[in-house]
Each structure stands twice: as structure tokens, then as C-alpha cells.
Design a protein around this motif. Structure first.
Motif, PDB file in Angstrom:
ATOM      1  N   VAL A 319       0.836  -1.200   0.000  1.00 46.97           N
ATOM      2  CA  VAL A 319       0.000   0.000   0.000  1.00 46.97           C
ATOM      3  C   VAL A 319       0.872   1.252   0.000  1.00 46.97           C
ATOM      4  CG1 VAL A 319      -1.677   1.312   1.364  1.00 46.97           C
ATOM      5  CG2 VAL A 319      -1.944  -1.165   1.094  1.00 46.97           C
ATOM      6  N   LEU A 320       1.957   1.231   0.774  1.00 47.26           N
ATOM      7  CA  LEU A 320       2.859   2.383   0.815  1.00 47.26           C
ATOM      8  C   LEU A 320       3.508   2.625  -0.543  1.00 47.26           C
ATOM      9  CD1 LEU A 320       4.240   4.523   2.591  1.00 47.26           C
ATOM     10  CD2 LEU A 320       5.975   2.819   3.153  1.00 47.26           C
ATOM     11  N   VAL A 321       3.944   1.560  -1.215  1.00 44.86           N
ATOM     12  CA  VAL A 321       4.557   1.688  -2.533  1.00 44.86           C
ATOM     13  C   VAL A 321       3.553   2.245  -3.541  1.00 44.86           C
ATOM     14  CG1 VAL A 321       5.433   0.324  -4.476  1.00 44.86           C
ATOM     15  CG2 VAL A 321       6.335  -0.060  -2.197  1.00 44.86           C
ATOM     16  N   LEU A 322       2.315   1.780  -3.498  1.00 46.24           N
ATOM     17  CA  LEU A 322       1.301   2.283  -4.421  1.00 46.24           C
ATOM     18  C   LEU A 322       0.937   3.734  -4.112  1.00 46.24           C
ATOM     19  CD1 LEU A 322      -1.051  -0.828  -4.637  1.00 46.24           C
ATOM     20  CD2 LEU A 322       0.463   0.041  -6.421  1.00 46.24           C
ATOM     21  N   GLU A 323       0.891   4.086  -2.830  1.00 51.29           N
ATOM     22  CA  GLU A 323       0.592   5.474  -2.463  1.00 51.29           C
ATOM     23  C   GLU A 323       1.660   6.431  -2.973  1.00 51.29           C
ATOM     24  OE1 GLU A 323      -2.149   5.463   1.573  1.00 51.29           O
ATOM     25  OE2 GLU A 323      -0.040   6.005   1.681  1.00 51.29           O
ATOM     26  N   ALA A 324       2.913   6.001  -2.983  1.00 53.80           N
ATOM     27  CA  ALA A 324       3.989   6.854  -3.486  1.00 53.80           C
ATOM     28  C   ALA A 324       3.807   7.173  -4.967  1.00 53.80           C
ATOM     29  CB  ALA A 324       5.334   6.175  -3.262  1.00 53.80           C
ATOM     30  N   ARG A 325       3.059   6.337  -5.688  1.00 54.32           N
ATOM     31  CA  ARG A 325       2.839   6.549  -7.119  1.00 54.32           C
ATOM     32  C   ARG A 325       1.470   7.136  -7.437  1.00 54.32           C
ATOM     33  NH1 ARG A 325       6.357   2.560  -6.228  1.00 54.32           N
ATOM     34  NH2 ARG A 325       7.892   1.987  -7.821  1.00 54.32           N
ATOM     35  N   ARG A 326       0.461   6.830  -6.599  1.00 53.82           N
ATOM     36  CA  ARG A 326      -0.912   7.216  -6.929  1.00 53.82           C
ATOM     37  C   ARG A 326      -1.543   8.189  -5.939  1.00 53.82           C
ATOM     38  NH1 ARG A 326      -3.283   1.091  -7.809  1.00 53.82           N
ATOM     39  NH2 ARG A 326      -2.057   0.520  -9.652  1.00 53.82           N
ATOM     40  N   GLY A 327      -0.939   8.371  -4.781  1.00 58.90           N
ATOM     41  CA  GLY A 327      -1.572   9.140  -3.732  1.00 58.90           C
ATOM     42  C   GLY A 327      -2.440   8.252  -2.860  1.00 58.90           C
ATOM     43  N   ARG A 328      -3.255   8.853  -2.013  1.00 58.04           N
ATOM     44  CA  ARG A 328      -4.096   8.098  -1.080  1.00 58.04           C
ATOM     45  C   ARG A 328      -5.015   7.149  -1.857  1.00 58.04           C
ATOM     46  NH1 ARG A 328      -4.475   9.205   4.607  1.00 58.04           N
ATOM     47  NH2 ARG A 328      -5.811   7.561   5.434  1.00 58.04           N
TER      48      ARG A 328
END
Length: 467
Positions: A319-328
Motif C-alpha cells: 500500500v505504501l509503494v502504491l501510495e507513493a505513485r498514486r496518492g491516497r
């Protein structure tokens, strides 16, 4: 503690200490330095452990036995499972956390948390456990500087401050009542149990964990929650000395929490809060298994402890890796992206399957043993374990479909870094490998469970007198 154990413990402490004292390398340089130190620490742990070299180097068997006897841990080989577990969490953290979320200070804190966690898993001293417990709380709060995290910091200070005070008071009461007043000792054990229930988020103290995942930093929340130090403290200080009635009440609370938290997770629309409720549900299952009067349930809970901790740490890092690319990330729509990051999607799916207890994963071994032990002890509660597992499957598959499925995106192609792919692949392969060949791990944890049951039986006459 014998000479061999002292040398081994000092060798383990060198790598985290080196990361904490390294200056002038810059954020990128210190990250590579931390990765090398974490890998060296993991290798130093696995080299003498029978779990790693049993098939490949028979000569290590004798040294492992000497090391285990010199360590003199009351639960025998349990540190040879939990200490590599803590080091693996450190390796995973350094490998997959985005560079923008892991500066020099954060790298030093993760090394410190790893050192404290390994130290707690190597000792059975109540005073040292209080010391390690308090320092991990300090490290978590220190990772939430700045006004953006006031809410999460305030929640952590209130709940974790209360649990630390209860733990210290319980240790003092148990020590003062030992050998003189059994009732005072049981009051101390009850206070320690309350501290462990707060830290693990057992109902009615469950609300703070989803809150720190939602309003705080998900990385520190993950590395703080995944080792489940509250479970270890309960296993060492509570389970062998607690009355059967209190253990039964804790088991019931754990199973209620597991069901309640996973029900709440079903209705969350935010990926962070969903991860928080999954942590609560899985840790509650572990606590319930440790408190059931069944050797099989106890061993299943120990396996689930390692499996769920590693899987949930990996899931929250995804989830953290995806948030770094997409936001919340919101779970009320399909984000797509499988074609851009297939390795991350595959690892996310394997981690999810391990959490829900799917066959060929380590989670299946733990949940199967936990279910059989719970059914033998309390048939009604055993069904609740099955229900919690089924609902967990719905939650994690909903997360997978939302985060990776849907129509193709035509924007920038944000691919995974090689270090991220390596970290998630290691976690997924460990869960699959031990799920397909769990015999050695089960034997080690079965010996630890037998030691717990023996200690229970030794104090049972005294408990009957108090009742």
C-alpha cells in the motif's frame, strides 16, 4: 546465558548499531549501508539456526544445540524463529520503502526498532521486557514529528503510555507477590495481560491501531505492529502463570475481536484503515490461540504469529509503494495497473492468500492447527475462527481487485524498482516455501509450545488453590 549465546547476541547487535552510528553517508548511501547491514544480520542469525542448515550442513546441528542450551530461553527454540522473523522485517523495510519516506533518521530508527525487537525476543526477564517495550514506543512516537501527525502521535501516546504503565505496575506486583501472596501475583499478571491486550488492540482497546494507520505514517505503524511484542510478553509473563478463567476470558475476547475487526474491515473504503483492521483481527487470532488450553491451538497460533506478521507487513508496504505513485488509495473504485506492475500484483496476491489461510501458504498451516485446537476446546469458538478466516478472504480479495484490476491506464508508466520487486518476492517466497514444507518449523514451534504447556501444568495446583 552461556558464552556462545553472549557472542551470538553481540554479533546480532553489531549490524543495527552500525547503522545507527553511521553519519555523513547521505540518504542514498545510508540506505545501501542499512541494506547490507540488515542482510548481514539475517545471515548471522540463520547460520547457526537448525532451521536454515539442517538439510545442508549436518555439522551445524551440534553447534545449534550448544547455542540453544547456552541461551537458556524458557521456551527453547522459539528465539531461533522469532529473531529471524524480526530481521526479515528489517530487510523488507529497507528494500521496499520508497526513498522519499525513508531518510537517514528513519533508517536509524528502523535499525533501532529491529535491535529492540530482537533483544526482546531473546530474553525472558520481565524488567528487560519493560525496557524494550518502552523504547519501542518512544521510537514509534519519534517517527511522527511535525504537525501533520499530531492526531496519530496523541493516540499512540495515550494508549501506549497506558500500556507501558500497566506493564511496569504488573511486573512490580508480580515480583512482589511471588512466593508470598498468590493473589498479589495474579493481580500483577492481570495488569500485564491488560497491557498486552491494549498493545495488540484487543476489544475494547482496538480503535487506536486503525487510527495510527490512517492518520499516521504507515511505515512506522507496520514495523511497530508486525512483530507483535505484546503477544510475546503475554506468552512469557502471562500464559504460564495465569489462572485458567482469565486465560479463557482473554481467548474469548480475542476471538470476538477477530470477528469484529474483520467485519469493520469489510466496510472500509480506505486502504490504510483496512490494513489497520486486518492487523487487529490477525493479532487477536494469535492471542486467542495462545490462551486456549490446547497444544495444537498453541502451536497454530505461534505459526500464525510469524505468517500474519510477515504477510501483513508486506501488504502494508505494498500500500505504501502504491501510495507513493498514486496518492491516497480508495477501495471504492478500480485503480487498474496490473499490466504495469505484475510482480507487485502477484506478490500482493500471495501475501493476501497467506493472510486468509489459503493452502500451500504458511498461513494455512497455522489456521488449520488453530481451528482444530479451538474446535477441540470450545466448538462454538472454533466456528468463529473459521468465520474470521472466510471474512478475511473477502477483505483481502476486495483490496486486490480494487488496487490492481480494472481498465488499462494510459498515463505515465510507473514501474517497480528492482529493490521493491526483490523485497516483496522474498516475503512471498518465504510464505510459500514454509507453507509447502512446514515440517521443521512446526517441530521447532511444537517444542516451544510443549514448554508452555509444561509451565502451565506446573502452576495448575496453585491456581486451583486460589480459585
Amino acid at each position: 546465558m552461556g558464552t556462545e549465546a553472549v557472542v551470538w547476541v553481540v554479533a546480532l547487535a553489531v549490524a543495527p548499531a552500525a547503522v545507527m552510528t553511521a553519519y555523513g553517508l547521505g540518504s542514498r548511501g545510508k540506505r545501501f549501508y542499512a541494506l547490507a547491514a540488515a542482510s548481514a544480520c539475517l545471515l548471522a542469525i540463520l547460520a547457526p539456526a537448525p532451521l536454515a542448515f539442517y538439510f545442508f550442513a549436518p555439522r551445524f546441528r551440534d553447534f545449534s544445540a550448544v547455542l540453544e542450551s547456552s541461551l537458556a530461553h524458557p521456551l527453547g527454540p522459539l528465539p531461533f524463529v522469532l529473531v529471524p522473523f524480526a530481521a526479515t522485517l528489517w530487510v523488507l523495510t529497507v528494500l521496499v520503502t520508497p526513498a522519499g519516506r525513508l531518510d537517514e533518521a528513519s533508517l536509524a530508527r528502523t535499525a533501532m526498532v529491529c535491535l529492540l525487537t530482537m533483544g526482546s525476543f531473546l530474553t525472558a526477564s520481565p524488567w528487560l521486557l519493560v525496557f524494550f517495550w518502552a523504547l519501542t514506543v518512544v521510537m514509534y512516537v519519534a517517527g511522527h514529528g511535525g504537525p501533520h501527525f499530531n492526531g496519530a502521535r496523541r493516540v499512540a501516546v495515550v494508549y501506549m503510555g497506558l500500556s507501558t504503565v500497566l506493564l511496569a505496575a504488573g511486573v512490580v506486583a508480580a515480583a512482589s507477590g511471588s512466593g508470598r501472596s498468590g493473589q498479589i501475583e495474579q493481580i500483577g499478571v492481570g495488569l500485564i495481560l491488560a497491557a498486552a491486550l491494549i498493545r495488540q488492540g484487543i476489544f475494547p482497546f482496538h480503535a487506536w491501531i486503525p487510527e495510527i494507520f490512517d492518520r499516521g505514517r504507515i511505515g512506522p505503524a507496520s514495523i511497530f505492529s508486525a512483530p507483535q511484542m505484546g503477544t510475546y510478553v503475554a506468552l512469557i509473563l502471562v500464559v504460564p502463570h495465569c489462572s485458567p478463567a482469565l486465560l479463557r476470558a482473554a481467548a474469548v475476547l480475542g476471538l470476538i475481536t477477530a470477528l469484529y475487526a474483520v467485519f469493520l474491515a469489510l466496510y472500509q473504503t480506505d486502504a490504510r484503515r483496512t490494513c489497520g483492521y486486518l492487523f487487529v483481527s490477525q493479532s487477536a487470532l494469535v492471542v486467542a490461540g495462545l490462551d486456549l488450553p490446547s497444544p495444537e491451538a498453541l502451536v497454530g497460533a505461534l505459526i500464525l504469529w510469524v505468517s500474519s506478521g510477515l504477510a501483513l507487513a508486506g501488504l502494508s508496504r505494498c500500500v505504501l509503494v502504491l501510495e507513493a505513485r498514486r496518492g491516497r488509495l480508495s477501495l471504492d473504485r478500480f485503480h487498474g495497473g496490473y499490466e504495469r506492475m505484475p510482480i507487485l500484483a502477484a506478490c500482493f496476491l500471495i501475501l493476501s492468500l497467506a493472510i486468509m489461510g489459503f493452502p500451500v501458504t504458511l498461513g494455512f498451516v497455522g489456521e488449520e492447527m488453530l481451528v482444530r485446537g479451538a474446535v477441540d476446546s470450545f466448538p462454538g469458538l472454533g466456528l468463529s475462527v473459521v468465520a474470521a478466516g472466510a471474512l478475511t478472504g473477502l477483505v483481502v480479495m476486495r483490496m486486490y481487485f480494487s488496487l490492481f484490476c480494472g481498465r488499462r491506464r494510459t498515463g505515465a508508466r510507473l514501474r517497480m524498482l528492482r529493490t521493491e520487486g526483490l523485497g516483496f518476492s522474498i516475503a512471498a517466497l518465504l510464505l510459500l516455501g514454509f507453507g509447502m514444507a512446514p515440517a521443521k518449523l512446526v517441530r521447532l514451534l511444537d517444542r516451544a509450545g510443549a514448554a508452555v504447556m509444561q509451565s502451565r501444568e506446573a502452576v495448575m495446583p496453585d491456581m486451583q488453590k486460589l480459585e
